[in-house]
Scaffold this motif. Structure first.
Motif, PDB file in Angstrom:
ATOM      1  N   PRO A  97      50.500   3.590  29.854  1.00  0.00           N
ATOM      2  CA  PRO A  97      50.884   2.770  31.004  1.00  0.00           C
ATOM      3  C   PRO A  97      49.901   1.619  31.203  1.00  0.00           C
ATOM      4  O   PRO A  97      48.744   1.699  30.786  1.00  0.00           O
ATOM      5  N   ALA A  98      50.358   0.554  31.824  1.00  0.00           N
ATOM      6  CA  ALA A  98      49.510  -0.612  32.071  1.00  0.00           C
ATOM      7  C   ALA A  98      48.272  -0.249  32.900  1.00  0.00           C
ATOM      8  O   ALA A  98      47.226  -0.856  32.750  1.00  0.00           O
ATOM      9  N   GLN A  99      48.382   0.772  33.762  1.00  0.00           N
ATOM     10  CA  GLN A  99      47.258   1.163  34.621  1.00  0.00           C
ATOM     11  C   GLN A  99      46.145   1.870  33.843  1.00  0.00           C
ATOM     12  O   GLN A  99      45.054   2.060  34.365  1.00  0.00           O
ATOM     13  N   ALA A 100      46.419   2.289  32.625  1.00  0.00           N
ATOM     14  CA  ALA A 100      45.415   2.993  31.816  1.00  0.00           C
ATOM     15  C   ALA A 100      44.421   1.960  31.287  1.00  0.00           C
ATOM     16  O   ALA A 100      44.762   1.132  30.460  1.00  0.00           O
ATOM     17  N   THR A 101      43.194   2.032  31.785  1.00  0.00           N
ATOM     18  CA  THR A 101      42.187   1.021  31.435  1.00  0.00           C
ATOM     19  C   THR A 101      41.276   1.469  30.304  1.00  0.00           C
ATOM     20  O   THR A 101      40.418   0.717  29.873  1.00  0.00           O
ATOM     21  N   GLN A 102      41.435   2.693  29.825  1.00  0.00           N
ATOM     22  CA  GLN A 102      40.594   3.218  28.750  1.00  0.00           C
ATOM     23  C   GLN A 102      41.460   3.553  27.533  1.00  0.00           C
ATOM     24  O   GLN A 102      42.673   3.450  27.583  1.00  0.00           O
ATOM     25  N   ARG A 103      40.816   3.982  26.459  1.00  0.00           N
ATOM     26  CA  ARG A 103      41.521   4.244  25.213  1.00  0.00           C
ATOM     27  C   ARG A 103      41.977   5.685  25.072  1.00  0.00           C
ATOM     28  O   ARG A 103      41.259   6.607  25.422  1.00  0.00           O
ATOM     29  N   PHE A 104      43.176   5.842  24.509  1.00  0.00           N
ATOM     30  CA  PHE A 104      43.670   7.159  24.113  1.00  0.00           C
ATOM     31  C   PHE A 104      43.181   7.436  22.697  1.00  0.00           C
ATOM     32  O   PHE A 104      42.960   6.519  21.922  1.00  0.00           O
ATOM     33  N   GLY A 105      43.009   8.698  22.384  1.00  0.00           N
ATOM     34  CA  GLY A 105      42.601   9.099  21.047  1.00  0.00           C
ATOM     35  C   GLY A 105      43.138  10.487  20.780  1.00  0.00           C
ATOM     36  O   GLY A 105      43.943  11.018  21.559  1.00  0.00           O
ATOM     37  N   ILE A 106      42.701  11.083  19.679  1.00  0.00           N
ATOM     38  CA  ILE A 106      43.124  12.435  19.339  1.00  0.00           C
ATOM     39  C   ILE A 106      41.948  13.215  18.784  1.00  0.00           C
ATOM     40  O   ILE A 106      40.990  12.638  18.259  1.00  0.00           O
ATOM     41  N   ILE A 107      42.026  14.528  18.934  1.00  0.00           N
ATOM     42  CA  ILE A 107      41.064  15.436  18.316  1.00  0.00           C
ATOM     43  C   ILE A 107      41.843  16.586  17.696  1.00  0.00           C
ATOM     44  O   ILE A 107      42.963  16.887  18.113  1.00  0.00           O
ATOM     45  N   ASN A 108      41.257  17.245  16.724  1.00  0.00           N
ATOM     46  CA  ASN A 108      41.864  18.430  16.115  1.00  0.00           C
ATOM     47  C   ASN A 108      41.317  19.654  16.825  1.00  0.00           C
ATOM     48  O   ASN A 108      40.107  19.849  16.899  1.00  0.00           O
ATOM     49  N   ARG A 109      42.218  20.483  17.358  1.00  0.00           N
ATOM     50  CA  ARG A 109      41.824  21.722  18.032  1.00  0.00           C
ATOM     51  C   ARG A 109      41.611  22.829  17.007  1.00  0.00           C
ATOM     52  O   ARG A 109      42.142  22.766  15.897  1.00  0.00           O
ATOM     53  N   THR A 110      40.868  23.852  17.406  1.00  0.00           N
ATOM     54  CA  THR A 110      40.595  24.972  16.501  1.00  0.00           C
ATOM     55  C   THR A 110      41.861  25.713  16.096  1.00  0.00           C
ATOM     56  O   THR A 110      41.902  26.345  15.055  1.00  0.00           O
ATOM     57  N   ASP A 111      42.934  25.618  16.911  1.00  0.00           N
ATOM     58  CA  ASP A 111      44.197  26.282  16.557  1.00  0.00           C
ATOM     59  C   ASP A 111      45.061  25.429  15.635  1.00  0.00           C
ATOM     60  O   ASP A 111      46.189  25.791  15.323  1.00  0.00           O
ATOM     61  N   GLY A 112      44.553  24.271  15.226  1.00  0.00           N
ATOM     62  CA  GLY A 112      45.278  23.398  14.312  1.00  0.00           C
ATOM     63  C   GLY A 112      46.135  22.342  14.984  1.00  0.00           C
ATOM     64  O   GLY A 112      46.669  21.465  14.319  1.00  0.00           O
ATOM     65  N   SER A 113      46.284  22.409  16.306  1.00  0.00           N
ATOM     66  CA  SER A 113      47.082  21.396  16.997  1.00  0.00           C
ATOM     67  C   SER A 113      46.262  20.119  17.192  1.00  0.00           C
ATOM     68  O   SER A 113      45.035  20.120  17.047  1.00  0.00           O
TER      69      SER A 113
END
Length: 170
Positions: A97-113
């Motif tokens: 959304p336009a209101q999101a002023t920071q960055r999205f990212g991803i991480i790998n969880r220990t369960d593989g998700s």
């Protein structure tokens, strides 16, 4: 003014079929609205007396956990059953959304998700929120709070937030 295309339209890095084992380093890519084979996750915001915070595509409130480290979830097992991670499949994109002023990212969880992060903070739903708009997870245990669009942790001195004076957007 903001250059929204530059802030929000960088696509998620695709995961290779032969990802190196033992590497759990997070992706710091900005995730955008680019359509990719893995599908997409549309994040939006809601504004209440709690502030402006992130919500999932079904309107469910998204939370952050004060006990997490930057780009590392410490909510597993029974914690993850009550606080399911906001996840995406490999090759997915995230529309911000336009209101999101920071960055999205991803991480790998220990369960593989693959868990979505916002300003390096892992994101979660709360199993006790029965419907869109519920914020029953706010303040639980003194360590759970809505994921503010500002990317900061309420009442924690800004843990997880950028410490540079312009918000760290480059």
């Amino acid at each position: 003014g903001f250059r929204f295309a530059g802030l929000f339209a960088v696509s998620l890095l695709a995961f290779g079929a032969c990802a190196s084992s033992g590497s759990s380093s997070p992706s710091s890519a900005v995730l955008g609205a680019t359509s990719m084979p893995g599908g997409s996750l549309a994040i939006s915001t809601s504004t209440t007396s709690l502030g402006t915070f992130l919500v999932g595509p079904d309107g469910r409130t998204i939370y952050v956990f004060a006990m997490d480290a930057a780009d590392k979830s410490n909510c597993t097992g029974s914690c993850a059953a009550l606080w399911p991670a906001v996840t995406v499949s490999a090759g997915s994109s995230i529309s911000a959304p336009a209101q999101a002023t920071q960055r999205f990212g991803i991480i790998n969880r220990t369960d593989g998700s693959i868990q979505v992060t916002y300003n390096h903070l892992p994101l979660y739903y709360y199993a006790q929120d029965a419907k869109a708009g519920d914020t029953n997870g706010q303040g639980v245990g003194g360590v759970w709070s809505v994921a503010l669009a500002s990317g900061t942790m309420p009442g924690s001195g800004g843990a997880g937030a950028s410490t540079s004076a312009g918000g760290g957007v480059s």
